[in-house]
Motif scaffolding. Structure first.
Motif, PDB file in Angstrom:
ATOM      1  N   LEU A  73       3.290  16.844 -15.945  1.00 59.52           N
ATOM      2  CA  LEU A  73       2.699  18.120 -15.568  1.00 59.52           C
ATOM      3  C   LEU A  73       1.185  17.917 -15.485  1.00 59.52           C
ATOM      4  N   TYR A  74       0.622  18.230 -14.335  1.00 60.49           N
ATOM      5  CA  TYR A  74      -0.808  18.080 -14.118  1.00 60.49           C
ATOM      6  C   TYR A  74      -1.494  19.426 -14.266  1.00 60.49           C
ATOM      7  N   VAL A  75      -2.621  19.442 -14.984  1.00 63.70           N
ATOM      8  CA  VAL A  75      -3.475  20.617 -14.975  1.00 63.70           C
ATOM      9  C   VAL A  75      -4.396  20.483 -13.771  1.00 63.70           C
ATOM     10  N   SER A 120      -1.815  16.169 -18.185  1.00 64.22           N
ATOM     11  CA  SER A 120      -1.881  17.123 -19.295  1.00 64.22           C
ATOM     12  C   SER A 120      -1.258  16.523 -20.544  1.00 64.22           C
ATOM     13  N   MET A 121      -1.321  17.277 -21.625  1.00 64.59           N
ATOM     14  CA  MET A 121      -0.727  16.859 -22.897  1.00 64.59           C
ATOM     15  C   MET A 121       0.687  17.391 -23.075  1.00 64.59           C
ATOM     16  N   TYR A 122       1.174  18.163 -22.102  1.00 60.58           N
ATOM     17  CA  TYR A 122       2.526  18.717 -22.210  1.00 60.58           C
ATOM     18  C   TYR A 122       3.551  17.596 -22.021  1.00 60.58           C
ATOM     19  N   PHE A 160      -1.254  24.885 -12.701  1.00 59.01           N
ATOM     20  CA  PHE A 160      -0.672  23.601 -13.053  1.00 59.01           C
ATOM     21  C   PHE A 160       0.187  23.130 -11.876  1.00 59.01           C
ATOM     22  N   VAL A 161       0.507  21.855 -11.875  1.00 54.54           N
ATOM     23  CA  VAL A 161       1.367  21.291 -10.839  1.00 54.54           C
ATOM     24  C   VAL A 161       2.369  20.369 -11.502  1.00 54.54           C
ATOM     25  N   LEU A 165       5.025  21.153  -7.376  1.00 52.56           N
ATOM     26  CA  LEU A 165       5.256  22.597  -7.390  1.00 52.56           C
ATOM     27  C   LEU A 165       4.169  23.271  -8.215  1.00 52.56           C
ATOM     28  N   PRO A 166       3.510  24.301  -7.659  1.00 51.13           N
ATOM     29  CA  PRO A 166       2.429  24.965  -8.403  1.00 51.13           C
ATOM     30  C   PRO A 166       2.972  25.960  -9.419  1.00 51.13           C
ATOM     31  N   LEU A 167       2.314  26.036 -10.567  1.00 54.18           N
ATOM     32  CA  LEU A 167       2.599  27.035 -11.599  1.00 54.18           C
ATOM     33  C   LEU A 167       1.295  27.746 -11.905  1.00 54.18           C
TER      34      LEU A 167
END
Length: 635
Positions: A73-75, A120-122, A160-161, A165-167
């Motif tokens: 997951l990318y910020v 990200s850290m997720y 986020f991506v 897919l965008p969030l």
């Protein structure tokens, strides 16, 4: 083409191919694909196009996963909800961030769209649910609390991506209630729920929410604040197998951004009625007037030739009397030809973009796809501007064709560079992600230097060499005829007002939806309607130009060259005035960053419409004038 010029072209082409191939990543180098080597060696232009298409590509990068495989997951970015072009990196906020921030490589379109994705850290694994896992514990200073409070008050959202897919969601919660007593509450969302849907080995849909979560209050914080960020991940299987269709149909379910626009029949009917009225006016009324004029003038000519040898102009009036001046070449010929060349280029560019959209080559959810296509098409269509400008310049007796080419290539690029420099400097000074990195600036400059400018020169050479005589149907006298005083309603200002307002009124409703897409949060997918409205705009511009040119010639004013460009080209001014109205009355944009970008690029948009419609207007008037004077009997 001479042998020396051909050798220069081949050398230049080979040089460009090697430069662009050197920019490719190792996996896409020709050495990694032996079957490409013979083709690349004999056709360097293919190597150039291959590398160019990669650099401008916006292809999807969706992945295929196994059970338990890590999903990154990318910020991406944060920014005020009502200022779409004011975005900052997510890690500029005091949030959980890794010690070593690693960024994702982006396409040109994503960079132009302000994306700056970082890992990200997720920790998310394919098809494995997570329930309230701690992301990090962070102690916020008073200064950091104030920064978060200010961001929440300005309605900052984050993006986020995951698997392309965008969030999106809001950073925090703000509540205003009551007048007496007044209540102002601000809270930070410290827990995020991720909902992902899968089918087979692919992720079909992703969303983030804060439902049933209580925000951490940032009110009355007098000292440092300790907070704990947590997250949950919930996977569910879906029967949908078509990722694009699923995402397109579910993208607006969370209600964060508005749904895609619906067909607006009122705008279409309004435009169609206006077009039919104008076309009917030009074709029916104007042609009947012309028929009567031609019959009267030709009858007068026969009577004059049979009775006496008096001067040809004796007793004449209207547009016939200026037949020896109507094709007198205008002042500033090089500038006029440059306007026609660049206008023709943007006509081809606009048509190409809309046709590509109709063919389904753009995904509204894919960042920067249209931006990348516009830059690529602009570079490739520079040959059109060079050809049209140089060809017409030679036809009307121009000799300084080198200066004409330089003027053509800088007529749009110079104002664009000046505007972009101001806008980019403002973004850079405020730390916005919309400020382009140095590598991207060098890339775009290289595209212009190695593609746009050379193609303009090549097009100019071909246009100059293929230009024929102007072939005016009437001879032009050496001494210009005196122009009688004109009534106020035939002045340039009145013609510009009429010629600009009518085409603008044909697209005014559609223009709102385009502005809401470019400067708002709407998603525009009605490309068929857009193509129809674009054709209506050009048709109205051509028709009103012909009518205004006829009225001008009827007043024995033969200075139609620049007047025809200015009359319909003034639509660009109306579009800019509409942008001022949109900013003040139809949007919630604010702040120096968004304001500078909005008005800077709105000015450029009006300028582009001036060039396009001025070109259509001029060539329509020229065709009309040739028609009426060819059918006029003269010695």
């Amino acid at each position: 083409m001479s042998s020396a010029m051909w050798d220069f072209y081949c050398t230049w082409e080979y040089f460009m191919a090697n430069v662009w191939l050197s920019l490719l990543p190792p996996k896409l180098q020709p050495s990694s694909h032996p079957s490409f080597l013979p083709i690349m060696a004999h056709h360097p232009s293919l190597a150039f196009l291959f590398s160019l298409l990669f650099l401008f590509s916006t292809a999807s990068s969706e992945g295929h996963y196994k059970q338990g495989e890590a999903v990154m997951l990318y910020v991406n970015k944060v920014g005020p909800y009502h200022n779409p072009q004011e975005t900052y990196h997510y890690y500029q906020l005091p949030v959980c961030s890794p010690d070593n921030i690693r960024h994702k490589s982006l396409t040109l379109g994503e960079v132009l769209d302000g994306d700056r994705m970082a890992e990200s850290m997720y920790e998310i694994r394919f098809r494995e649910n997570v329930e309230k896992k701690v992301l990090c514990e962070k102690r916020l200073s008073l200064e950091e609390v104030d920064r978060l409070r200010q961001a929440i008050e300005e309605l900052y959202y984050f993006e986020f991506v995951v698997d392309d897919l965008p969030l999106r969601g809001f950073v925090g919660y703000m509540e205003e209630s009551g007048f007496l007593p007044h209540s102002h509450k601000i809270g930070l969302w410290t827990h995020l729920d991720f909902h992902l849907e899968w089918n087979g080995d692919r992720i079909i849909y992703a969303n983030v929410s804060v439902r049933n979560v209580k925000p951490t209050s940032l009110d009355d914080v007098q000292s440092s604040l300790s907070i704990t960020h947590t997250y949950s991940v919930r996977w569910s299987e879906t029967a949908s197998e078509r990722r694009g269709e699923r995402r397109g149909s579910r993208g607006g379910d969370d209600g964060f951004f508005p749904r895609t626009l619906e067909i607006h029949w009122l705008s279409i009917i309004n435009s169609m009625v206006l077009v039919f009225l104008l076309v009917g006016f030009v074709v029916v009324i104007l042609m009947r007037v012309l028929k009567n004029d031609l019959a009267r003038y030709n009858l007068d000519e026969e009577a004059s030739s049979s009775s006496s040898g008096d001067d040809f102009d004796q007793g004449d009036n209207g547009w016939k009397i200026i037949h020896t001046d109507v094709f007198r070449f205008p002042p500033c010929r090089s500038l006029l030809c440059a306007v026609l060349g660049v206008g023709s280029q943007f006509l081809a560019l606009g048509t190409g973009i809309i046709v590509m959209a109709l063919l389904g080559m753009f995904n509204v959810h894919r960042h920067g796809a249209i931006n990348s296509a516009a830059i690529l098409l602009y570079a490739l269509t520079c040959c059109i501007s060079g050809y049209v400008s140089s060809n017409f310049y030679r036809q009307i007796g121009g000799e300084r064709w080198v200066w004409n080419i330089l003027l053509t290539t800088s007529l749009f690029s110079a104002p664009f560079f000046l505007t972009w420099s101001v806008v980019n400097s403002v973004h850079w000074a405020n730390g916005s992600t919309q400020a382009l990195p140095a590598t991207t600036i060098l890339l775009l400059l290289t595209v212009w230097l190695l593609v746009g400018f050379p193609l303009t020169v090549i097009g100019g050479i071909f246009g100059k060499n293929r230009a024929g005589p102007f072939d005016a149907p009437c001879r032009t006298k050496n001494i210009a005829r005196e122009i009688p005083s004109q009534p106020w309603y035939k002045s340039t200002l009145v013609h510009m007002t009429i010629g600009g307002f009518l085409p603008f009124s044909a697209i005014s409703v559609e223009l709102y939806y385009i502005f809401a897409t470019v400067w708002g949060r709407e998603q525009y997918t009605l490309y068929g309607i857009l193509f129809f409205v674009f054709a209506i705009l050009l048709s109205v511009g051509a028709c009103i130009s012909i009518a205004l040119t006829y009225f001008q010639l009827s007043g024995e004013d033969y200075r139609w060259w620049w007047r025809s460009v200015m009359s319909t080209g003034s639509t660009g001014l109306f579009i800019f005035l509409y942008s001022v109205f949109y900013y003040s009355r139809r949007s919630n944009m604010s702040g120096a960053v968004q304001t500078v970008e909005f008005f800077g690029y709105s000015l450029l948009t009006g300028y582009v419409f001036f060039l396009m419609l001025g070109t259509i207007s001029f060539f329509a008037s020229l065709k009309f004038i040739r028609y009426i004077y060819v059918n006029l009997k003269m010695d």
